[in-house]
Scaffold this active site. Sequence first.
Site, PDB file in Angstrom:
ATOM      1  N   HIS A 124       0.812  -1.220   0.000  1.00 38.25           N
ATOM      2  CA  HIS A 124       0.000   0.000   0.000  1.00 38.25           C
ATOM      3  C   HIS A 124       0.848   1.273   0.000  1.00 38.25           C
ATOM      4  CE1 HIS A 124      -3.615  -2.265   0.450  1.00 38.25           C
ATOM      5  NE2 HIS A 124      -3.311  -2.725   1.649  1.00 38.25           N
ATOM      6  N   ASP A 242      -4.864 -12.426   4.077  1.00 42.71           N
ATOM      7  CA  ASP A 242      -6.058 -11.924   4.749  1.00 42.71           C
ATOM      8  C   ASP A 242      -7.350 -12.222   3.993  1.00 42.71           C
ATOM      9  OD1 ASP A 242      -5.060 -10.191   2.852  1.00 42.71           O
ATOM     10  OD2 ASP A 242      -5.036  -8.426   4.138  1.00 42.71           O
TER      11      ASP A 242
END
Length: 307
Positions: A124, A242
């Site tokens: 990110h 995740d």
Amino acid sequence: MTVALYTHQDMFDHRPGAQHPERPERLRSVMDALADATLDLAPHDAPFVDEADLLNVHDRAYLNEIVRLSPREGRVHLDPDTSMSSGSLTAARRAAGAAVQAVRDVASGQAQRAFCAVRPPGHHAEPGASMGFCIFSNVAVAAHAAQAAGLAKVAVVDFDIHHGNGTQSALAGRPGMFFTSIQSWPMWPGTGHPDERVPDNIVNAVSPEGAPVEVWKRSFETLMDRVDAFAPDLIIVSAGFDAHKWDPVGGGGQNLEAVDFAWATRAIASVANRHAKGRVVSSLEGGYDLQALGQSALAHVRALGEG
């Protein structure tokens, strides 16, 4: 097949807060799972990344600001989700350094497959900003290092449940680079939908939140077809776990289990075997349920070692 493993104890000293999902125990769960398994691993200490490698992706002003803000004690917040403790800058330098060293060792023939057990994650982090627990864009920095080491065509495959917006920003439009990412939709950070206008070297896919595993797999297969057509010299994996059904941050959004990450890894390895002499470097991204993370990372690394 031996899998080169890159990590370092310094990465445990990145402490963003007792209640923060990206906690040191994540790395311990991965290392414990790999230690308990019958795997052929070649361990390496992750070195510090060179500033010159970081500057291939990140703005000089951003790097200077990260160094300036690095605290001697306590904690500094870089953005609403990302903070630094006294050990965070060292950890981030080693996380990026692990990925860079792994691709250089693979490029030189010292290894064929590698897994970087690192934190903080990286996908990110934008060229000029931290974001989403990430400080340096580990995989994007490694992709540039791979090209400099002679691997002209580098593909990045991101299967974290969240879109790798930072990696996309760093690689968009770059000759010889290809980025592909699958993410749950809708989900933070709200990027990565196939309808977005992006350069030709970017291909995104989505799987609806809560969709059956088969839906996710079909979307992933479309991405692998595009990577196959690109015919890379190296595949780098942003390995976020995740999307596991137990994950508290992913919210069970994709219902995957460890066996599904192994399936995806074998699909990546198959393309690498056809075009890249089997070369795959993987770097840890998300995954926040400790048991699921350990099981999934183990399944991933075991699949990397299958050849």
